[in-house]
Design a protein around this motif. Structure first.
Motif, PDB file in Angstrom:
ATOM      1  N   SER A 125     -12.768  -5.688   2.594  1.00 58.38           N
ATOM      2  CA  SER A 125     -13.916  -6.298   3.478  1.00 58.38           C
ATOM      3  C   SER A 125     -13.676  -5.526   4.875  1.00 58.38           C
ATOM      4  O   SER A 125     -14.965  -5.509   5.413  1.00 58.38           O
ATOM      5  CB  SER A 125     -13.416  -7.908   3.846  1.00 58.38           C
ATOM      6  OG  SER A 125     -12.362  -7.909   4.459  1.00 58.38           O
ATOM      7  N   SER A 126     -12.799  -4.798   5.175  1.00 56.04           N
ATOM      8  CA  SER A 126     -12.770  -4.056   6.492  1.00 56.04           C
ATOM      9  C   SER A 126     -13.354  -2.802   6.351  1.00 56.04           C
ATOM     10  O   SER A 126     -13.651  -2.137   7.384  1.00 56.04           O
ATOM     11  CB  SER A 126     -11.315  -4.101   7.003  1.00 56.04           C
ATOM     12  OG  SER A 126     -10.541  -3.225   6.231  1.00 56.04           O
ATOM     13  N   GLY A 127     -13.691  -2.283   5.181  1.00 61.13           N
ATOM     14  CA  GLY A 127     -13.959  -0.953   4.710  1.00 61.13           C
ATOM     15  C   GLY A 127     -12.778  -0.054   4.637  1.00 61.13           C
ATOM     16  O   GLY A 127     -13.299   1.078   4.212  1.00 61.13           O
ATOM     17  N   ARG A 128     -11.646  -0.464   4.615  1.00 63.17           N
ATOM     18  CA  ARG A 128     -10.471   0.516   4.427  1.00 63.17           C
ATOM     19  C   ARG A 128     -10.335   0.867   3.015  1.00 63.17           C
ATOM     20  O   ARG A 128      -9.728   1.852   2.779  1.00 63.17           O
ATOM     21  CB  ARG A 128      -9.241   0.010   5.295  1.00 63.17           C
ATOM     22  CG  ARG A 128      -9.404   0.284   6.774  1.00 63.17           C
ATOM     23  CD  ARG A 128      -8.205  -0.364   7.652  1.00 63.17           C
ATOM     24  NE  ARG A 128      -8.020  -0.069   9.001  1.00 63.17           N
ATOM     25  CZ  ARG A 128      -7.441  -0.747  10.044  1.00 63.17           C
ATOM     26  NH1 ARG A 128      -6.516  -1.727   9.369  1.00 63.17           N
ATOM     27  NH2 ARG A 128      -7.425  -0.402  11.110  1.00 63.17           N
ATOM     28  N   GLY A 129     -10.438  -0.195   2.317  1.00 65.11           N
ATOM     29  CA  GLY A 129     -10.124  -0.096   0.725  1.00 65.11           C
ATOM     30  C   GLY A 129     -11.407  -0.037   0.020  1.00 65.11           C
ATOM     31  O   GLY A 129     -11.387  -0.510  -1.214  1.00 65.11           O
ATOM     32  N   TRP A 130     -12.767   0.160   0.522  1.00 68.80           N
ATOM     33  CA  TRP A 130     -13.842   0.045  -0.137  1.00 68.80           C
ATOM     34  C   TRP A 130     -13.644   1.185  -1.406  1.00 68.80           C
ATOM     35  O   TRP A 130     -14.430   0.523  -2.458  1.00 68.80           O
ATOM     36  CB  TRP A 130     -15.156   0.625   0.747  1.00 68.80           C
ATOM     37  CG  TRP A 130     -14.954   2.011   0.816  1.00 68.80           C
ATOM     38  CD1 TRP A 130     -14.452   2.648   1.851  1.00 68.80           C
ATOM     39  CD2 TRP A 130     -15.707   3.206   0.058  1.00 68.80           C
ATOM     40  NE1 TRP A 130     -14.853   3.970   1.847  1.00 68.80           N
ATOM     41  CE2 TRP A 130     -15.417   4.099   0.550  1.00 68.80           C
ATOM     42  CE3 TRP A 130     -16.527   2.693  -1.007  1.00 68.80           C
ATOM     43  CZ2 TRP A 130     -16.232   5.476   0.160  1.00 68.80           C
ATOM     44  CZ3 TRP A 130     -17.208   3.998  -1.707  1.00 68.80           C
ATOM     45  CH2 TRP A 130     -16.811   5.273  -1.157  1.00 68.80           C
ATOM     46  N   HIS A 131     -13.176   2.024  -1.426  1.00 73.09           N
ATOM     47  CA  HIS A 131     -13.146   3.000  -2.731  1.00 73.09           C
ATOM     48  C   HIS A 131     -12.448   2.393  -3.952  1.00 73.09           C
ATOM     49  O   HIS A 131     -12.829   2.667  -4.829  1.00 73.09           O
ATOM     50  CB  HIS A 131     -12.704   4.573  -2.231  1.00 73.09           C
ATOM     51  CG  HIS A 131     -11.353   4.298  -1.879  1.00 73.09           C
ATOM     52  ND1 HIS A 131     -10.665   3.775  -0.687  1.00 73.09           N
ATOM     53  CD2 HIS A 131     -10.222   4.930  -2.330  1.00 73.09           C
ATOM     54  CE1 HIS A 131      -9.591   4.025  -0.592  1.00 73.09           C
ATOM     55  NE2 HIS A 131      -9.099   4.605  -1.603  1.00 73.09           N
ATOM     56  N   LEU A 132     -11.372   1.701  -3.469  1.00 73.45           N
ATOM     57  CA  LEU A 132     -10.491   0.827  -4.508  1.00 73.45           C
ATOM     58  C   LEU A 132     -11.460  -0.153  -5.204  1.00 73.45           C
ATOM     59  O   LEU A 132     -11.446  -0.334  -6.303  1.00 73.45           O
ATOM     60  CB  LEU A 132      -9.251   0.623  -3.980  1.00 73.45           C
ATOM     61  CG  LEU A 132      -8.582   1.479  -3.376  1.00 73.45           C
ATOM     62  CD1 LEU A 132      -7.252   0.861  -2.590  1.00 73.45           C
ATOM     63  CD2 LEU A 132      -8.043   2.357  -4.653  1.00 73.45           C
ATOM     64  N   ASN A 203       4.179  -2.876  -1.319  1.00 76.51           N
ATOM     65  CA  ASN A 203       5.303  -2.858  -0.677  1.00 76.51           C
ATOM     66  C   ASN A 203       5.325  -3.484   0.385  1.00 76.51           C
ATOM     67  O   ASN A 203       6.125  -3.372   1.546  1.00 76.51           O
ATOM     68  CB  ASN A 203       5.946  -1.464  -0.660  1.00 76.51           C
ATOM     69  CG  ASN A 203       4.951  -0.491   0.181  1.00 76.51           C
ATOM     70  OD1 ASN A 203       3.651  -0.953   0.407  1.00 76.51           O
ATOM     71  ND2 ASN A 203       5.331   0.724   0.393  1.00 76.51           N
ATOM     72  N   GLY A 204       4.203  -4.135   0.762  1.00 79.51           N
ATOM     73  CA  GLY A 204       4.136  -4.890   2.196  1.00 79.51           C
ATOM     74  C   GLY A 204       3.832  -4.177   3.553  1.00 79.51           C
ATOM     75  O   GLY A 204       3.922  -4.674   4.494  1.00 79.51           O
ATOM     76  N   ILE A 205       3.867  -2.788   3.283  1.00 78.43           N
ATOM     77  CA  ILE A 205       3.400  -1.886   4.311  1.00 78.43           C
ATOM     78  C   ILE A 205       2.098  -0.967   4.031  1.00 78.43           C
ATOM     79  O   ILE A 205       1.900  -0.516   2.817  1.00 78.43           O
ATOM     80  CB  ILE A 205       4.492  -1.034   4.722  1.00 78.43           C
ATOM     81  CG1 ILE A 205       4.915   0.016   3.655  1.00 78.43           C
ATOM     82  CG2 ILE A 205       5.835  -1.707   5.295  1.00 78.43           C
ATOM     83  CD1 ILE A 205       5.796   0.936   4.090  1.00 78.43           C
ATOM     84  N   GLY A 206       1.533  -0.353   5.157  1.00 79.79           N
ATOM     85  CA  GLY A 206       0.507   0.518   5.065  1.00 79.79           C
ATOM     86  C   GLY A 206      -0.598   0.331   4.040  1.00 79.79           C
ATOM     87  O   GLY A 206      -1.117  -0.837   3.986  1.00 79.79           O
ATOM     88  N   ILE A 207      -0.841   1.128   2.959  1.00 80.71           N
ATOM     89  CA  ILE A 207      -2.255   1.185   2.309  1.00 80.71           C
ATOM     90  C   ILE A 207      -1.945   0.784   1.152  1.00 80.71           C
ATOM     91  O   ILE A 207      -0.741   0.983   0.312  1.00 80.71           O
ATOM     92  CB  ILE A 207      -2.919   2.480   2.549  1.00 80.71           C
ATOM     93  CG1 ILE A 207      -2.072   3.594   1.974  1.00 80.71           C
ATOM     94  CG2 ILE A 207      -3.344   2.742   3.895  1.00 80.71           C
ATOM     95  CD1 ILE A 207      -2.682   4.904   1.550  1.00 80.71           C
ATOM     96  N   ALA A 208      -2.855   0.723   0.253  1.00 77.79           N
ATOM     97  CA  ALA A 208      -2.761   0.673  -1.299  1.00 77.79           C
ATOM     98  C   ALA A 208      -3.457   1.845  -1.969  1.00 77.79           C
ATOM     99  O   ALA A 208      -4.366   2.313  -1.229  1.00 77.79           O
ATOM    100  CB  ALA A 208      -3.579  -0.775  -1.914  1.00 77.79           C
ATOM    101  N   SER A 209      -3.140   2.475  -3.172  1.00 78.36           N
ATOM    102  CA  SER A 209      -3.530   3.545  -3.601  1.00 78.36           C
ATOM    103  C   SER A 209      -4.171   3.241  -5.088  1.00 78.36           C
ATOM    104  O   SER A 209      -3.924   2.180  -5.504  1.00 78.36           O
ATOM    105  CB  SER A 209      -2.447   4.869  -3.615  1.00 78.36           C
ATOM    106  OG  SER A 209      -1.501   4.427  -4.375  1.00 78.36           O
TER     107      SER A 209
END
Length: 591
Positions: A125-132, A203-209
């Motif tokens: 929703s914030s745009g950071r994971g839109w591609h996933l 893992n509770g940190i950073g990004i998802a891939s």
């Protein structure tokens, strides 16, 4: 229910089934090695028999297999079978599935709630994971986050091995450029690419891939400024293939290199998949498709091709490549754009596919990714999106279904006409014969590696206009695929020889009219014709070349505002591919 006695003459057929079960149980191997895949109820298989099979026959078949009917799902005829102790659920399901009197058989999977990673920077929703979200990765994650036995080689500038979102997933790599084990990132590009494909997920940190459960093999192929050669790329592919990598990502524009293609062919021979970037120059690449790599163009959040993405005959797939939030050197995160980041999205999906079905060949994984993509642009293949924008959930589902189908027999394919070594001219008919133990899904025809056409139903007859190609020797290749992703190919050599084109085009200026008064920007329209096609039109004003057009309707423009007052002569020339020139009438206009 009554228990029937076994191994009587009445049930010899059921006894034979029991023998088949014993063989399968003695040789069964759990197919797939997916981490985090949903569990299933132990000792249970769900089976639906065909309606014509009587209850007595069903009971005898089940009993002969050593199982018992523990229940039935009402109104849909699905039986719940309880297996003997220590039985292999996978082997039982496979054996029942292979029977002609069974509609389907499957494990009784226990499904979790839809998976949402706890990585704080994963927020579609914030745009950071839109591609996933765009590639349906969350739905794919319900099945697998990726197996830690699947290794993705990242051929790039190195990887920041201390990054907390990458370090747990790293396996030893190699520095091809300096020929040592130092794979630290000298530029930053490689760390961002690695995070896109397989930063640690949940893992509770950073990004998802895309494939955060898979491993990353860093292969540095670049100099300190980020430049890589065909040599380092090829050596990197061979090094990674020999050490178990199943996917290689090369975020460089290299699909038209014969050296890279040869190394990619070697990588594919090891059941691997090579993914490369299309490039960011907004250009069209007319070179033939490279069948040993997946060349990826870039899309944005609206599923439109980005303005800077290259297109061409070599495009296989499209993937998100604009504003991809990923890992950066120094343990930080940021947004990146380019086909350098659409390529690892596809590489990540390839890793998920292999995670759920490691028995697939490299070619089969390519087919799964292409056939499962969301078709964008023109129907079927096109030079902008290839076969479509990659879809992770559909690709994983297709790979799983191929696993269950158990069809590993490739089709048979051959040419009926023309014959090998034939010399052809004009428009010819190409006839391909294809057959399969289950059924042929598609037959594709390639000339020197460039896709010409695909047929999805027999007869596999193609029309080939040889006048579109220069005289010379060519390789014609047919590739047949079945529904399970098995492929086979056949090829022949032929010579194209058409008589020389000596007929010039005809061209006539249709606007402005002779004697017209003009000012400002003047559009000069023409009518053209040629037996093989016009490729270029030139506009001459007062005998000087002023403008050129290379696409129909070949309208050119003249800025008359800077011309002196008085009469001016306009004339156009039309060229065909053979260099023949047609000249229009001269007209006089007045400013």
């Amino acid at each position: 229910m009554r228990t029937l006695s076994l191994l009587t003459p009445k049930f010899l057929r059921a006894a034979r089934f029991c023998v088949i079960f014993a063989f399968l149980l003695s040789t069964s191997i759990e197919v797939g090695f997916t981490q985090h895949r949903p569990d299933f109820v132990p000792g249970r298989v769900l089976v639906k028999f065909r309606p014509e099979v009587s209850p007595v026959q069903v009971q005898s078949i089940v009993a002969a297999a050593g199982a018992r009917i523990a229940g039935q799902i009402p109104r849909i005829g699905v039986l719940v079978l309880q297996l003997p102790p220590n039985a292999s659920e996978v082997a039982y399901a496979r054996a029942f599935r292979q029977r002609r009197d069974v509609v389907f058989a499957e494990l009784d999977h226990i499904l979790p709630l839809a998976f949402t990673p706890n990585d704080p920077l994963y927020a579609p929703s914030s745009g950071r994971g839109w591609h996933l979200a765009k590639i349906s990765a969350p739905n794919a994650w319900d099945t697998t986050l990726g197996s830690n036995r699947v290794i993705v080689a990242v051929l790039d500038t190195g990887v920041d091995g201390a990054h907390p979102d990458l370090a747990p997933n790293l396996v030893p790599g190699w520095n091809i450029y300096n020929n040592n084990a130092d794979t630290s990132d000298v530029h930053g590009h490689g760390t961002a690419v690695a995070g896109t494909v397989a930063a640690v997920i949940n893992n509770g940190i950073g990004i998802a891939s895309v494939a955060g459960g898979c491993r990353i093999m860093p292969i540095r192929i670049s100099d300190p400024n980020g430049y890589a050669s065909y040599t380092t790329i090829a050596n990197g592919l061979i090094w990674a293939a020999d050490r178990g990598a199943r996917v290689a990502n090369v975020s460089y524009r290299c699909s038209n290199s014969s050296t890279v293609a040869t190394a990619a062919q070697y990588f594919q021979s090891k059941n691997g998949v090579v993914v490369v970037a299309a490039g960011n120059e907004s250009t069209f690449d007319a070179t033939a498709d490279n069948p040993y790599v997946l060349t990826v163009s870039a899309t944005n959040s609206s599923d439109s091709l980005t303005s800077w993405s290259n297109t061409g005959n070599n495009i296989d797939l499209a993937a998100p490549g604009s504003g991809i939030y990923t890992t950066l050197r120094g343990g930080t995160y940021g947004s990146k754009s380019g086909t350098s980041f659409s390529a690892p999205v596809v590489a990540g999906v390839a890793a998920l596919v292999i995670s759920v079905n490691p028995n697939l060949t490299g070619g089969q994984v390519q087919d799964v990714l292409k056939r499962s993509a969301d078709d964008l642009g023109a129907a079927s293949w096109d030079p902008q999106y290839g076969w479509g924008r990659v879809n992770a959930a559909r690709a994983v589902s297709m790979a799983l279904s191929l696993n269950q189908m158990g069809d590993t027999t490739p089709p048979s394919v051959s040419f009926s006409s023309p014959t090998n070594g034939a010399t052809v001219s004009g428009t010819i008919t190409v006839q391909v014969n294809a057959s399969d133990n289950v059924g042929v899904a598609a037959v594709s025809l390639y000339l020197n590696g460039a896709l010409l056409s695909t047929k999805t139903a027999a007869p596999y007859t193609f029309s080939l206009d040889t006048t579109r190609f220069a005289n010379g020797s060519y390789t014609l290749r047919a590739v047949a695929a079945d529904a399970a992703g098995n492929t086979a190919s056949a090829q022949i050599s032929l010579s194209i020889y058409n008589t020389a084109d000596t007929t010039p085009p005809t061209i006539r200026i249709t606007s402005p009219m002779n004697g017209a008064r003009v000012n400002g920007t003047v559009s000069v329209a023409v009518a053209t014709s040629d037996d093989r096609g016009v490729v270029r039109v030139e506009l001459y004003v007062n005998g000087r070349l002023t403008a050129t057009s290379t696409s129909a309707p070949f309208t050119t423009q003249w800025n008359a505002s800077k011309a002196p007052r008085g009469a001016h002569t306009l004339q156009c020339k039309a060229y065909d591919a053979a260099g023949n020139v047609g000249i229009s009438q001269s007209i006089t206009v007045y400013k």
